[in-house]
Each structure stands twice: as C-alpha cells, then as structure tokens.
Design an enzyme around this catalytic site. Structure first.
Site, short mmCIF file in Angstrom:
data_model
loop_
_atom_site.label_atom_id
_atom_site.label_comp_id
_atom_site.label_asym_id
_atom_site.label_seq_id
_atom_site.Cartn_x
_atom_site.Cartn_y
_atom_site.Cartn_z
N SER A 168 11.85 6.78 14.68
CA SER A 168 10.55 6.47 15.12
C SER A 168 11.02 5.79 16.70
CB SER A 168 9.90 5.18 14.40
OG SER A 168 9.47 5.79 13.34
N LEU A 169 10.80 6.73 17.70
CA LEU A 169 11.39 6.33 18.96
C LEU A 169 10.34 5.93 19.76
CD1 LEU A 169 14.23 6.69 20.59
CD2 LEU A 169 13.20 8.82 21.57
N HIS A 170 9.43 6.66 20.02
CA HIS A 170 8.06 6.25 20.66
C HIS A 170 8.19 5.93 22.23
CE1 HIS A 170 6.43 6.08 16.67
NE2 HIS A 170 7.07 5.08 16.37
N SER A 206 12.68 6.82 7.04
CA SER A 206 12.41 6.62 8.61
C SER A 206 13.27 5.27 9.22
CB SER A 206 11.17 6.68 9.04
OG SER A 206 10.24 5.65 8.48
N CYS A 248 -0.22 6.22 10.01
CA CYS A 248 0.87 5.60 10.48
C CYS A 248 0.50 4.21 11.39
CB CYS A 248 1.75 6.43 11.55
SG CYS A 248 2.55 7.72 10.60
N GLU A 252 0.80 -1.12 0.00
CA GLU A 252 -0.02 -0.08 -0.05
C GLU A 252 0.76 1.37 0.09
OE1 GLU A 252 -4.10 -1.32 2.29
OE2 GLU A 252 -2.65 -0.90 3.56
N CYS A 257 1.47 -2.34 15.30
CA CYS A 257 1.63 -2.06 14.02
C CYS A 257 0.88 -2.97 13.13
CB CYS A 257 3.31 -1.98 13.56
SG CYS A 257 3.26 -1.39 11.59
N ASN A 292 -4.03 6.42 16.27
CA ASN A 292 -5.41 6.15 15.72
C ASN A 292 -6.27 5.49 16.64
OD1 ASN A 292 -7.38 6.26 13.34
ND2 ASN A 292 -7.24 4.05 13.73
N GLY A 332 6.92 -1.74 6.08
CA GLY A 332 8.25 -1.95 6.03
C GLY A 332 9.16 -1.31 6.72
N GLU A 333 10.45 -1.55 7.08
CA GLU A 333 11.56 -0.90 7.60
C GLU A 333 12.55 -0.48 6.46
OE1 GLU A 333 14.57 0.87 9.07
OE2 GLU A 333 12.96 0.53 10.60
N CYS A 379 6.77 -5.01 15.87
CA CYS A 379 6.27 -4.09 16.84
C CYS A 379 4.81 -4.68 17.06
CB CYS A 379 6.31 -2.69 16.32
SG CYS A 379 8.09 -1.97 15.83
#
Length: 438
Positions: A294-296, A271, A416, A157, A184, A373, A237-238, A181
C-alpha cells in the site's frame, strides 16, 4: 539495485517533460492543481515528542488470550490435545472435517461422533470465537459486511464480495491498527490487540457458512457448492505487524482438508503499508501468496505524512523489498494506490511512480489505483474521473500494467480504509447501492 535496470533518472526533479496525447508538456509539481496536505478529520492524530505520528507495533497492554481452538493448531497438535484430555486422537480429524469442510461448530450436527462425547469434544477444540453482531449488505446482496464480537467483547469486521467467477473475503488481522494513517477509519483508536490465528480463520469459515446457506446474492442457483476463493488481508489492522499469527492462518488456509481449508496460496493476498523487515521475511516463507504494498505516494515528502511508517522505511526501501519479494518468489507484486483528490493524484506523481518501478526492472509489478470513497466536504475524497484516467494512462504509457480497481462496498462503509467496527444496531440491514463501480 538490480543489474538489469538502468541508472536512476531525475524522476524527482522539480520540472518534468510529459508526453500526453502526443503533446509534450512541461509540468511543475506545484502547477495546474493545488497540493492538499494530509490532515486527520474528525479525530486527533496521536503525535510523539518529535512531532511525528505515533506508530504502534505491539499491543499496549496485556490482554487475555483467546481460548485455544483447533484452527490455532495443526492436525498433529489437535490429536495430542485430545489425547491429553482423555479422548481418542483420531477424533481430531473428524472435528477438523466438521469445521473446515462443513463449516459447523454445532455438536448436534456431528453425528459421526459418539453422542455422549460430542459436546465435550466440541468444547475442547471449538470454543466460540466470533459472534455475529450485525451485517450490512448491498441491495443486490453481492457484498456483505460483517461485524463480529470476539470472546472479550472486541469488535472486528470483514467484507464478503462476489465478483464474476470468484468470491473474495477481506479479513481483519488486528482489532484496530497502530499505523496511524490519517485517512483510515480503522486506525483512529489505535491498536487494541492482535487477532489470534483462529480468529482470523473463523472469519473465513463463517463466511463459507453464509455462502453455503445461499445468503450471498448473485449465485448460480444450480446447487453447485461454493465457498471463498480469494482472501485479501486488507481489513482491519496491519497484517505484517501480527506476523506469526497471520502466517499461521495462511498455512491453515492452504493446508489440505481436513487439516485446513485447502485453498490455493495464489488466491491469498497479504498487504502492508511498508514494514520492510517483515516484507523480507515474507519473501523467505516459501508460500506463493500475492504480496501487495500500500504505497499511496511515490515521494517521501508526501508519504511521510500520508503513511507515517514511511518515517521508518522510505519509499525506495519499500520498493526494493517488494522487488526482492518478486525475485525470490516469482510472484508479481501489487502496488495499491488510493487516488485522493489534489493530494496524491497529480500527473507528475504517476510519472515518478512509473520511473521508480521501471528502475527496478520490467514485468515484476502491477499497479492498482483505487478511487477513495467520496466524502462530501472532506479533503479525503476521490479524484475526479478525468484525473484518475490521466493518472492511469501515464502509468500505462511508461509500460506499467495498471488496473483501476473496483471500490466494492463503499455504500456500506466496507471499502478500503472504512472498517471501523462500529455497532450501529442494524442487524441484517440492506443498504441501497449507490453508483456501484463496475
């Protein structure tokens, strides 16, 4: 650590003195609100013998490679391929112009090529890569999520978004993801395979074709040619786990037409969840792209569970690599931080994050908190508005540039962490926009 930074503070201590609205408040990490533990919902998170989430950095099985496409090559390589096939080398430039500037792969549109060889030339360098399965769009039409089928049936996508003064495309770099993760949707089925350079670029070319056809809402309506301005590698993906193909795609994006798309590297964001060796490699690429981490979570205790790759490279290692990226490129780093209710949105974590960033100097970083979300009844839901604003204000109070980011696309599962490449058989469906963030 950098010579111009102060020594480490007791940022991770159990009690913290916090100044909010002129009031000094002593806050424990466990006080005032609960601490929710990251737990996968609706799927079983793969675990290894050590009890830690499994990380998948490479494809598990051998896959048939996508057909060779001109976007996989530079202009000289395209010329050589055509010569080997018995065609004149200069035809490569004509084909490249049609693909990168006219956004077409239809031989019948290529009237500057000999009629007798148009189809053979297009077949040689423009095999079909991505077929549109369906698209979802918001009722205003300014956000479109595409579902693509690759040559081997794999689904991916991408999300096209119009903002005031710019158009952004969120591209996928892999089918699935191996970073595991728990929040995700993309990673629930693991990594299927890496996308090729051309498959990454074809998302951009096809998005440009949609824009040129006037199918993205909110345009000027004056006939001014438009195209994608910004690319964010924040789809499926990473990106840094598919390093070579992603970097080749970035080069094609910035290569001048007709060799490539002629975009500005500064409009491209790459990213990662924190693959430290690849971050250091990216810093040496001599490409002024924007780098986003992308720490979070600023503490290893939470991030080990929230972002499993943290078991390999800890928060401080990732932040040191991010600072090194700034030192080598001069490009300010973005820290992405999804705000999740009662999980990572506590005020003391904002203070800890600010302290860790400030320890590495000033002016090198910008934080983008992102409201997750909302999902009714799930632990994976967005922070309350007051909590989000406190989190942002505490970062700003410590001198950290911070912008609460727009969650564009959530009503079409295009925000995201929502990209899962599910075929719902709702081609070109329009979804009413719910509580759009502006």
């Amino acid at each position: 650590m950098h010579s111009n930074t102060p020594p480490r503070s007791a940022a991770g201590s159990s009690r913290r003195a916090t100044n909010i609205g002129g009031r000094l408040r002593d806050e424990k990490p466990s006080a005032s609100r609960p601490q929710v533990k990251p737990t996968a919902e609706g799927w079983v998170q793969p675990m290894g013998p050590d009890g830690r989430p499994v990380l998948q950095f490479a494809q598990k099985r051998r896959v048939v490679k996508p057909p060779r496409h001109l976007a996989d090559m530079n202009l000289a390589e395209r010329q050589e391929v055509l010569k080997e096939l018995g065609h004149q080398g200069f035809r490569a430039k004509q084909l490249s112009t049609h693909y990168f500037e006219h956004y077409t792969t239809n031989p019948d549109d290529m009237t500057d090529l000999p009629a007798a060889s148009r189809h053979a030339l297009a077949e040689a360098l423009m095999p079909p890569l991505l077929t549109e399965v369906n698209r979802l769009k918001t009722d205003r039409g300014d956000t479109i999520k595409f579902l693509w089928k690759c040559f081997d049936g794999v689904l991916v996508e991408s999300v096209l978004m119009r903002y005031p003064g710019r158009i952004t495309l969120c591209v996928s770099s892999q089918a699935g993801c191996g970073m595991n993760c728990p929040f995700c949707a993309t990673g629930q089925n693991g990594l299927t395979r890496n996308l090729s350079t051309a498959e990454i670029l074809d998302q951009v070319v096809q998005a440009n074709r949609v824009i040129a056809a006037g199918e993205l809402g909110g345009g000027k309506g004056d006939g001014t040619p438009e195209r994608v301005h910004n690319i964010v590698f924040m789809g499926m993906g990473e990106p840094l786990a598919n390093y070579k193909r992603v970097m080749d795609a970035v080069h094609r994006m910035v290569d001048p037409a007709p060799e490539g798309l002629g975009m500005s590297a500064r409009g491209i964001t790459v990213s990662t969840v924190g693959l430290v060796p690849a971050i250091k490699k990216l810093a040496d690429e001599d490409l002024p792209v924007t780098f986003a981490l992308s720490l979070h979570a600023p503490d290893d205790e939470l991030r080990d569970d929230l972002i499993p790759v943290n078991s390999r490279w800890k928060v401080d290692e990732a932040l040191d690599a991010a600072r090194e990226y700034f030192d080598k490129t001069g490009r300010r780093v973005s820290i992405e931080y999804a705000l999740i209710k009662d999980m990572n949105d506590h005020g003391w974590r904002a203070d800890l994050l600010a302290d860790k960033l400030n320890e590495r100097g000033r002016g090198w970083v910008h934080v983008n908190p992102i409201p997750l979300n909302p999902t009714p009844g799930s632990i994976w839901t967005s922070s309350e508005p007051a909590v989000m604003h406190e989190f942002v204000n505490r970062l700003r109070d410590k001198g950290i540039p911070t912008t609460l980011r727009d969650t564009r696309g959530k009503e079409i599962d295009g925000a995201c962490g929502q990209l899962a490449a599910a075929n719902e058989d709702n081609t070109d469906e329009t979804i009413p926009e719910r509580n759009p963030a502006r």
